[in-house]
Design a protein around this motif. Sequence first.
Motif, PDB file in Angstrom:
ATOM      1  N   THR A   1       0.831  -1.203   0.000  1.00 10.23           N
ATOM      2  CA  THR A   1       0.000   0.000   0.000  1.00 10.23           C
ATOM      3  C   THR A   1       0.863   1.250   0.000  1.00 10.23           C
ATOM      4  O   THR A   1       1.820   1.359   0.780  1.00 10.23           O
ATOM      5  N   GLU A   2       0.531   2.189  -0.873  1.00  4.68           N
ATOM      6  CA  GLU A   2       1.251   3.455  -0.935  1.00  4.68           C
ATOM      7  C   GLU A   2       0.553   4.502  -0.069  1.00  4.68           C
ATOM      8  O   GLU A   2      -0.678   4.518   0.032  1.00  4.68           O
ATOM      9  N   ALA A   3       1.338   5.366   0.551  1.00  2.27           N
ATOM     10  CA  ALA A   3       0.764   6.462   1.328  1.00  2.27           C
ATOM     11  C   ALA A   3       0.161   7.486   0.375  1.00  2.27           C
ATOM     12  O   ALA A   3       0.744   7.804  -0.662  1.00  2.27           O
ATOM     13  N   VAL A   4      -1.009   7.991   0.727  1.00  2.00           N
ATOM     14  CA  VAL A   4      -1.701   8.976  -0.102  1.00  2.00           C
ATOM     15  C   VAL A   4      -1.957  10.215   0.744  1.00  2.00           C
ATOM     16  O   VAL A   4      -2.498  10.119   1.851  1.00  2.00           O
ATOM     17  N   GLN A   5      -1.535  11.366   0.244  1.00  7.25           N
ATOM     18  CA  GLN A   5      -1.778  12.588   1.013  1.00  7.25           C
ATOM     19  C   GLN A   5      -3.270  12.860   1.094  1.00  7.25           C
ATOM     20  O   GLN A   5      -4.045  12.504   0.211  1.00  7.25           O
ATOM     21  N   ALA A   6      -3.664  13.486   2.175  1.00  6.25           N
ATOM     22  CA  ALA A   6      -5.082  13.703   2.431  1.00  6.25           C
ATOM     23  C   ALA A   6      -5.639  14.823   1.556  1.00  6.25           C
ATOM     24  O   ALA A   6      -4.976  15.829   1.304  1.00  6.25           O
ATOM     25  N   ALA A   7      -6.848  14.621   1.080  1.00  4.92           N
ATOM     26  CA  ALA A   7      -7.634  15.675   0.439  1.00  4.92           C
ATOM     27  C   ALA A   7      -8.845  15.924   1.330  1.00  4.92           C
ATOM     28  O   ALA A   7      -9.134  15.145   2.240  1.00  4.92           O
ATOM     29  N   ALA A   8      -9.547  17.006   1.068  1.00  7.53           N
ATOM     30  CA  ALA A   8     -10.710  17.353   1.886  1.00  7.53           C
ATOM     31  C   ALA A   8     -11.862  17.793   0.996  1.00  7.53           C
ATOM     32  O   ALA A   8     -11.653  18.244  -0.140  1.00  7.53           O
ATOM     33  N   ILE A   9     -13.055  17.645   1.521  1.00 10.16           N
ATOM     34  CA  ILE A   9     -14.235  18.089   0.787  1.00 10.16           C
ATOM     35  C   ILE A   9     -14.291  19.609   0.788  1.00 10.16           C
ATOM     36  O   ILE A   9     -14.140  20.255   1.827  1.00 10.16           O
ATOM     37  N   ARG A  10     -14.483  20.187  -0.376  1.00  9.03           N
ATOM     38  CA  ARG A  10     -14.540  21.641  -0.551  1.00  9.03           C
ATOM     39  C   ARG A  10     -15.969  22.145  -0.460  1.00  9.03           C
ATOM     40  O   ARG A  10     -16.265  23.130   0.208  1.00  9.03           O
ATOM     41  N   ARG A  11     -16.881  21.490  -1.183  1.00  9.06           N
ATOM     42  CA  ARG A  11     -18.278  21.929  -1.198  1.00  9.06           C
ATOM     43  C   ARG A  11     -19.174  20.789  -1.652  1.00  9.06           C
ATOM     44  O   ARG A  11     -18.745  19.904  -2.399  1.00  9.06           O
ATOM     45  N   ARG A  12     -20.430  20.805  -1.188  1.00  9.12           N
ATOM     46  CA  ARG A  12     -21.436  19.820  -1.607  1.00  9.12           C
ATOM     47  C   ARG A  12     -22.644  20.588  -2.128  1.00  9.12           C
ATOM     48  O   ARG A  12     -23.179  21.461  -1.439  1.00  9.12           O
ATOM     49  N   ILE A  13     -23.073  20.263  -3.347  1.00 12.05           N
ATOM     50  CA  ILE A  13     -24.192  20.955  -3.985  1.00 12.05           C
ATOM     51  C   ILE A  13     -25.157  19.915  -4.554  1.00 12.05           C
ATOM     52  O   ILE A  13     -24.743  18.986  -5.246  1.00 12.05           O
ATOM     53  N   ARG A  14     -26.449  20.085  -4.288  1.00 16.47           N
ATOM     54  CA  ARG A  14     -27.462  19.158  -4.799  1.00 16.47           C
ATOM     55  C   ARG A  14     -27.882  19.576  -6.198  1.00 16.47           C
ATOM     56  O   ARG A  14     -28.191  20.751  -6.452  1.00 16.47           O
ATOM     57  N   ILE A  15     -27.871  18.615  -7.139  1.00 18.45           N
ATOM     58  CA  ILE A  15     -28.201  18.899  -8.538  1.00 18.45           C
ATOM     59  C   ILE A  15     -29.151  17.825  -9.054  1.00 18.45           C
ATOM     60  O   ILE A  15     -28.861  16.632  -8.950  1.00 18.45           O
ATOM     61  N   PRO A  16     -30.306  18.231  -9.641  1.00 20.58           N
ATOM     62  CA  PRO A  16     -31.177  17.243 -10.285  1.00 20.58           C
ATOM     63  C   PRO A  16     -30.587  16.828 -11.624  1.00 20.58           C
ATOM     64  O   PRO A  16     -30.039  17.657 -12.356  1.00 20.58           O
ATOM     65  N   LEU A  17     -30.698  15.547 -11.955  1.00 27.57           N
ATOM     66  CA  LEU A  17     -30.140  15.006 -13.194  1.00 27.57           C
ATOM     67  C   LEU A  17     -31.272  14.490 -14.078  1.00 27.57           C
ATOM     68  O   LEU A  17     -32.238  13.922 -13.586  1.00 27.57           O
ATOM     69  N   ARG A  18     -31.126  14.675 -15.384  1.00 24.64           N
ATOM     70  CA  ARG A  18     -32.069  14.107 -16.331  1.00 24.64           C
ATOM     71  C   ARG A  18     -31.316  13.745 -17.598  1.00 24.64           C
ATOM     72  O   ARG A  18     -30.615  14.587 -18.179  1.00 24.64           O
ATOM     73  N   PHE A  19     -31.468  12.496 -18.050  1.00 22.02           N
ATOM     74  CA  PHE A  19     -30.758  12.010 -19.218  1.00 22.02           C
ATOM     75  C   PHE A  19     -31.657  12.065 -20.448  1.00 22.02           C
ATOM     76  O   PHE A  19     -32.871  12.241 -20.349  1.00 22.02           O
ATOM     77  N   ALA A  20     -31.042  11.888 -21.607  1.00 20.55           N
ATOM     78  CA  ALA A  20     -31.766  12.049 -22.867  1.00 20.55           C
ATOM     79  C   ALA A  20     -32.908  11.060 -23.017  1.00 20.55           C
ATOM     80  O   ALA A  20     -33.899  11.347 -23.686  1.00 20.55           O
ATOM     81  N   ASP A  21     -32.806   9.894 -22.373  1.00 15.81           N
ATOM     82  CA  ASP A  21     -33.880   8.901 -22.473  1.00 15.81           C
ATOM     83  C   ASP A  21     -34.992   9.131 -21.461  1.00 15.81           C
ATOM     84  O   ASP A  21     -35.930   8.346 -21.367  1.00 15.81           O
ATOM     85  N   GLY A  22     -34.892  10.212 -20.694  1.00 24.18           N
ATOM     86  CA  GLY A  22     -35.927  10.561 -19.739  1.00 24.18           C
ATOM     87  C   GLY A  22     -35.643  10.124 -18.315  1.00 24.18           C
ATOM     88  O   GLY A  22     -36.362  10.529 -17.384  1.00 24.18           O
ATOM     89  N   TYR A  23     -34.623   9.304 -18.104  1.00 23.65           N
ATOM     90  CA  TYR A  23     -34.311   8.873 -16.740  1.00 23.65           C
ATOM     91  C   TYR A  23     -33.835  10.068 -15.922  1.00 23.65           C
ATOM     92  O   TYR A  23     -33.018  10.872 -16.372  1.00 23.65           O
ATOM     93  N   SER A  24     -34.330  10.185 -14.704  1.00 27.57           N
ATOM     94  CA  SER A  24     -33.928  11.286 -13.831  1.00 27.57           C
ATOM     95  C   SER A  24     -33.499  10.764 -12.470  1.00 27.57           C
ATOM     96  O   SER A  24     -33.953   9.711 -12.007  1.00 27.57           O
ATOM     97  N   SER A  25     -32.631  11.496 -11.855  1.00 33.93           N
ATOM     98  CA  SER A  25     -32.142  11.186 -10.518  1.00 33.93           C
ATOM     99  C   SER A  25     -31.728  12.506  -9.888  1.00 33.93           C
ATOM    100  O   SER A  25     -31.983  13.579 -10.449  1.00 33.93           O
ATOM    101  N   ALA A  26     -31.115  12.439  -8.740  1.00 30.47           N
ATOM    102  CA  ALA A  26     -30.569  13.635  -8.097  1.00 30.47           C
ATOM    103  C   ALA A  26     -29.226  13.257  -7.503  1.00 30.47           C
ATOM    104  O   ALA A  26     -29.058  12.156  -6.968  1.00 30.47           O
ATOM    105  N   ALA A  27     -28.285  14.153  -7.620  1.00 31.05           N
ATOM    106  CA  ALA A  27     -26.941  13.887  -7.116  1.00 31.05           C
ATOM    107  C   ALA A  27     -26.488  15.027  -6.226  1.00 31.05           C
ATOM    108  O   ALA A  27     -26.819  16.197  -6.463  1.00 31.05           O
ATOM    109  N   THR A  28     -25.746  14.693  -5.214  1.00 36.21           N
ATOM    110  CA  THR A  28     -24.983  15.696  -4.479  1.00 36.21           C
ATOM    111  C   THR A  28     -23.590  15.714  -5.091  1.00 36.21           C
ATOM    112  O   THR A  28     -22.863  14.716  -5.025  1.00 36.21           O
ATOM    113  N   VAL A  29     -23.255  16.823  -5.727  1.00 32.47           N
ATOM    114  CA  VAL A  29     -21.961  16.944  -6.393  1.00 32.47           C
ATOM    115  C   VAL A  29     -20.950  17.469  -5.372  1.00 32.47           C
ATOM    116  O   VAL A  29     -21.167  18.509  -4.743  1.00 32.47           O
TER     117      VAL A  29
END
Length: 231
Positions: free
Chosen positions: A2-30
């Motif tokens: 296992t290699e050591a990995v430097q830490a990253a942190a969450i900068r921001r969380r934003i809720r976004i509704p998703l809709r695809f060309a075939d009509g499927y929809s969901s919601a994501a927190t980006v």
Amino acid sequence: MTEAVQAAAIRRRIRIPLRFADGYSSAATVVSFVGLIDAQQHVALELGRPAAAALPLVRLHSECLTGDVFGSQRCDCGPQLREAVERITKHGGYVLYLRQEGRGIGLYDKLDAYALQDRGLDTYDANLALGHQADERDYTSAAQMLHALGADRIALLSNNPDKGTQLARLGITIASRVPTALHLTGANAAYLATKAQRGGHDLLSRSFDHAGRPRRPTGPLAGPADLGFEA
């Protein structure tokens, strides 16, 4: 090892509704991040309820402007992204959208590689002819993102063995491996065959009778047997 990995942190969380060309929809927190080793603006799409899942389902998806946005038929990137969003929404987990166009060579060089492919080279030899490696993607930032999200043990939604190998080396436990569907068309058959033969992608073992149809259990995904992959 296992290699050591430097830490990253969450900068921001934003809720976004998703809709695809075939009509499927969901919601994501980006989710955006600070401290990523390559300084790229990668994002995670949190879908469903990953905190409630015994094992969050994770897709590492490399950016593909031509496939994801314009619907190019030369690859299977757009259908894989669409599949991943639906499956992960149902189960709970993350799509890591990584800014690694053209297996890491960038958009313009990817288009140059397309021109070479039109002259007879396959996708790997075209990259090599341009002075690149066949696949230049590095998943250190993806591991940093998963550590920041608290997702150190995951089910990996991928046909590409290199993703799991790199993540495991970087401290992410791949408890289960989940194959994506085979999104086969007349335009991308040679591309998919090359990924299987030269990139080791888990495609040739799958029946073409089920092309384009993801393996979906009828209820909540609970473990390896439900997901249809090896533990």
